[in-house]
Design an enzyme around this catalytic site. Structure first.
Site, PDB file in Angstrom:
ATOM      1  N   GLY A   1      37.753  99.054 -55.659  1.00  0.00           N
ATOM      2  CA  GLY A   1      38.517  98.431 -54.568  1.00  0.00           C
ATOM      3  C   GLY A   1      38.122  96.974 -54.421  1.00  0.00           C
ATOM      4  O   GLY A   1      38.157  96.405 -53.326  1.00  0.00           O
ATOM      5  N   ALA A   2      37.752  96.352 -55.549  1.00  0.00           N
ATOM      6  CA  ALA A   2      37.107  95.030 -55.498  1.00  0.00           C
ATOM      7  C   ALA A   2      38.038  93.914 -55.040  1.00  0.00           C
ATOM      8  O   ALA A   2      37.562  92.857 -54.624  1.00  0.00           O
ATOM      9  CB  ALA A   2      36.496  94.705 -56.859  1.00  0.00           C
TER      10      ALA A   2
ATOM     11  N   SER B   1      40.354  94.292 -48.932  1.00  0.00           N
ATOM     12  CA  SER B   1      39.923  93.384 -47.861  1.00  0.00           C
ATOM     13  C   SER B   1      38.454  93.575 -47.479  1.00  0.00           C
ATOM     14  O   SER B   1      37.793  92.617 -47.085  1.00  0.00           O
ATOM     15  CB  SER B   1      40.821  93.523 -46.638  1.00  0.00           C
ATOM     16  OG  SER B   1      40.938  94.869 -46.293  1.00  0.00           O
TER      17      SER B   1
ATOM     18  N   ARG C   1      43.955 104.864 -44.360  1.00  0.00           N
ATOM     19  CA  ARG C   1      44.865 105.504 -43.400  1.00  0.00           C
ATOM     20  C   ARG C   1      45.629 104.419 -42.644  1.00  0.00           C
ATOM     21  O   ARG C   1      45.182 103.285 -42.515  1.00  0.00           O
ATOM     22  CB  ARG C   1      44.112 106.414 -42.450  1.00  0.00           C
ATOM     23  CG  ARG C   1      43.157 105.722 -41.510  1.00  0.00           C
ATOM     24  CD  ARG C   1      42.611 106.693 -40.486  1.00  0.00           C
ATOM     25  NE  ARG C   1      41.483 106.109 -39.777  1.00  0.00           N
ATOM     26  CZ  ARG C   1      41.099 106.491 -38.572  1.00  0.00           C
ATOM     27  NH1 ARG C   1      41.729 107.469 -37.956  1.00  0.00           N
ATOM     28  NH2 ARG C   1      40.052 105.921 -37.990  1.00  0.00           N
TER      29      ARG C   1
ATOM     30  N   ARG D   1      41.523 110.493 -40.830  1.00  0.00           N
ATOM     31  CA  ARG D   1      41.007 110.240 -42.183  1.00  0.00           C
ATOM     32  C   ARG D   1      41.144 111.482 -43.066  1.00  0.00           C
ATOM     33  O   ARG D   1      41.349 111.380 -44.270  1.00  0.00           O
ATOM     34  CB  ARG D   1      39.542 109.806 -42.120  1.00  0.00           C
ATOM     35  CG  ARG D   1      39.324 108.499 -41.366  1.00  0.00           C
ATOM     36  CD  ARG D   1      37.870 108.119 -41.355  1.00  0.00           C
ATOM     37  NE  ARG D   1      37.571 106.965 -40.525  1.00  0.00           N
ATOM     38  CZ  ARG D   1      37.243 107.036 -39.233  1.00  0.00           C
ATOM     39  NH1 ARG D   1      37.198 108.201 -38.613  1.00  0.00           N
ATOM     40  NH2 ARG D   1      36.973 105.938 -38.558  1.00  0.00           N
TER      41      ARG D   1
ATOM     42  N   ASN E   1      43.004 111.296 -52.016  1.00  0.00           N
ATOM     43  CA  ASN E   1      41.817 110.537 -52.460  1.00  0.00           C
ATOM     44  C   ASN E   1      40.730 111.360 -53.162  1.00  0.00           C
ATOM     45  O   ASN E   1      40.083 110.866 -54.087  1.00  0.00           O
ATOM     46  CB  ASN E   1      41.170 109.815 -51.264  1.00  0.00           C
ATOM     47  CG  ASN E   1      41.980 108.588 -50.846  1.00  0.00           C
ATOM     48  OD1 ASN E   1      42.782 108.068 -51.610  1.00  0.00           O
ATOM     49  ND2 ASN E   1      41.778 108.145 -49.617  1.00  0.00           N
TER      50      ASN E   1
ATOM     51  N   VAL F   1      32.510 104.800 -49.520  1.00  0.00           N
ATOM     52  CA  VAL F   1      33.094 104.194 -48.318  1.00  0.00           C
ATOM     53  C   VAL F   1      34.532 104.680 -48.129  1.00  0.00           C
ATOM     54  O   VAL F   1      34.990 104.881 -47.006  1.00  0.00           O
ATOM     55  CB  VAL F   1      33.059 102.642 -48.430  1.00  0.00           C
ATOM     56  CG1 VAL F   1      33.670 101.987 -47.198  1.00  0.00           C
ATOM     57  CG2 VAL F   1      31.622 102.160 -48.633  1.00  0.00           C
ATOM     58  N   GLY F   2      35.263 104.892 -49.236  1.00  0.00           N
ATOM     59  CA  GLY F   2      36.658 105.330 -49.152  1.00  0.00           C
ATOM     60  C   GLY F   2      36.754 106.656 -48.403  1.00  0.00           C
ATOM     61  O   GLY F   2      35.941 107.558 -48.601  1.00  0.00           O
TER      62      GLY F   2
ATOM     63  N   ASP G   1      29.536 103.322 -37.976  1.00  0.00           N
ATOM     64  CA  ASP G   1      29.524 103.987 -36.657  1.00  0.00           C
ATOM     65  C   ASP G   1      28.208 103.688 -35.924  1.00  0.00           C
ATOM     66  O   ASP G   1      28.192 103.467 -34.712  1.00  0.00           O
ATOM     67  CB  ASP G   1      29.680 105.494 -36.856  1.00  0.00           C
ATOM     68  CG  ASP G   1      30.830 105.812 -37.794  1.00  0.00           C
ATOM     69  OD1 ASP G   1      31.978 105.624 -37.406  1.00  0.00           O
ATOM     70  OD2 ASP G   1      30.561 106.221 -38.945  1.00  0.00           O
TER      71      ASP G   1
ATOM     72  N   HIS H   1      32.126 111.105 -40.741  1.00  0.00           N
ATOM     73  CA  HIS H   1      32.724 109.803 -40.372  1.00  0.00           C
ATOM     74  C   HIS H   1      34.184 110.081 -40.002  1.00  0.00           C
ATOM     75  O   HIS H   1      35.110 109.868 -40.781  1.00  0.00           O
ATOM     76  CB  HIS H   1      32.619 108.837 -41.550  1.00  0.00           C
ATOM     77  CG  HIS H   1      33.304 107.520 -41.292  1.00  0.00           C
ATOM     78  ND1 HIS H   1      32.953 106.684 -40.258  1.00  0.00           N
ATOM     79  CD2 HIS H   1      34.338 106.892 -41.924  1.00  0.00           C
ATOM     80  CE1 HIS H   1      33.722 105.613 -40.267  1.00  0.00           C
ATOM     81  NE2 HIS H   1      34.583 105.727 -41.266  1.00  0.00           N
TER      82      HIS H   1
END
Ligand code: LMR
Length: 352
Positions: free
Chosen positions: A11-12, A15, A92, A98, A105, A129-130, A159, A187
């Site tokens: 995901g480089a 954002s 999302r 999520r 995913n 992280v995804g 969080d 999460h």
């Protein structure tokens, strides 16, 4: 000068990475004297944008940035990586949970786990992280039979930071004086942000806030903060997520601050009665590049209910991805005595 370490990031061109990469290149993630090689991974359609980001990184002339390589194949991007940051995933949108992203995913994370197992450095540290991060991390870890489950983590530091920031704002304290906050579980909006052991200026946080504010406002505010950011911005958190990634990896590598602990989602070893083998967020202390669950915390009935609710959600998510979890790694995820508990011998299990 130290030898450079390899950091592979998916995901480089996204954002979160637009904030993250520049922090890594200045030494915020590992150390101010640690050169890094960035192995940036994207889907083929985003390679143009990724080239632009690589140009910008070069234009900053960062002394620690040894080199950059760009990849549209995960298997190539992860070769030799000491650290793998898995950010790439469908995000999302407004009104979604999520967990609705699992079907789209999770299979990619299972594939990535297999590739990490095959091509990454044997001591690799992986952060997912995804979303849904906990269950994606489980899929990756269960597909990496030659690595320890303790090499895979998911991000709940966002969080944890939210809880400290919002509590600081509410009480007028500085976030640095707020310690021992815990995020338990997933999460997701079932997570339990626990102030039961937290301190502000060394005194119990719960003696400094109203119990009703904590139970009726604070907990939900943390649980729903990601959705609130999406609602307000039209897209999910980016800079705060990048900061949390930096904090998570920095502490995992360099150790936790004295008198404090952090929250990390890790494969449960059954501590606090939580089902073994799910990826659940616990209070942990890090040292020597390992993490260890903080033991012996008193759990109130109120806390137990919340911890169980988020555990149940993770067990349900695990059932949903059952097809992606090979039988051969079930035993290693049920018995973490080598992976997780070995830290006990390096550091006494006490809170100073
Ligand atoms: C967050 O918590 O901000 C991220 O997980 C993005 C999201 O979907 O909320």
């Amino acid at each position: 000068m130290k030898r450079p370490v390899r950091i592979a990031i998916t995901g480089a061109a996204g954002s979160v990475c637009y904030s993250l990469l520049f922090k890594i290149a200045t030494g915020e993630m590992i150390d101010q004297d640690q050169p890094v090689i960035l192995q940036l991974i994207e889907v083929p359609e985003a390679m143009g944008a990724l080239r632009g980001i690589a140009m910008e990184l070069e234009d900053c002339a960062f002394p620690l940035l040894h080199s950059i390589s760009l990849h549209d194949k995960f298997e190539e991007g992860v070769v030799g990586a000491h650290f793998v940051l898995l950010l790439g995933a469908k995000p999302r949108g407004p009104g979604m949970e999520r967990s609705e992203l699992i079907a789209v995913n999770a299979p990619a994370f299972a594939d990535q786990g297999r590739a990490i197992n095959q091509f990454a450095n044997r001591d690799v540290k992986v952060l997912v992280v995804g979303n849904p991060a906990n269950t994606n991390a489980l899929c990756a870890s269960r597909n990496a039979p030659d690595l320890s489950p303790a090499q895979f983590t998911a991000l709940t530091r966002l969080d944890h930071n939210r809880a400290r920031g919002i509590l600081a704002n509410h009480t007028g304290a500085n976030p640095k004086d707020i310690r021992r906050v815990t995020i338990w579980g997933n999460h997701s909006n079932t997570q339990f942000p626990d102030l039961g052991h937290a301190t502000i200026y060394g005194e119990p946080a719960m003696s400094q806030v109203d119990e009703n504010w904590y139970r009726d406002h604070f907990i939900q505010k943390i649980q729903k903060r990601g959705a609130a950011v999406i609602e307000a911005r039209g897209r999910s958190s980016a800079a705060s997520a990048a900061q949390a990634v930096i904090n998570h990896m920095h502490d995992w590598i360099n150790g936790t601050d004295e008198n404090d602990w952090v929250s990390m989602a890790i494969v449960s070893d059954g501590s606090y009665g939580i089902a073994k083998g799910i990826v659940y967020s616990f209070p942990v202390r890090c040292d020597y590049g390992r993490f260890q669950i903080v033991r012996g915390l008193k759990i109130s009935d109120f806390a137990r209910k919340k911890m169980t609710a988020t555990e149940q959600e993770l067990l349900t998510e695990m059932k949903t991805v059952a097809d992606l979890l090979p039988k051969e790694t079930e035993a290693s995820h049920q018995n973490l005595s080598v992976g997780l508990r070995s830290g006990q011998y390096l550091r006494t299990d006490r809170v100073r």
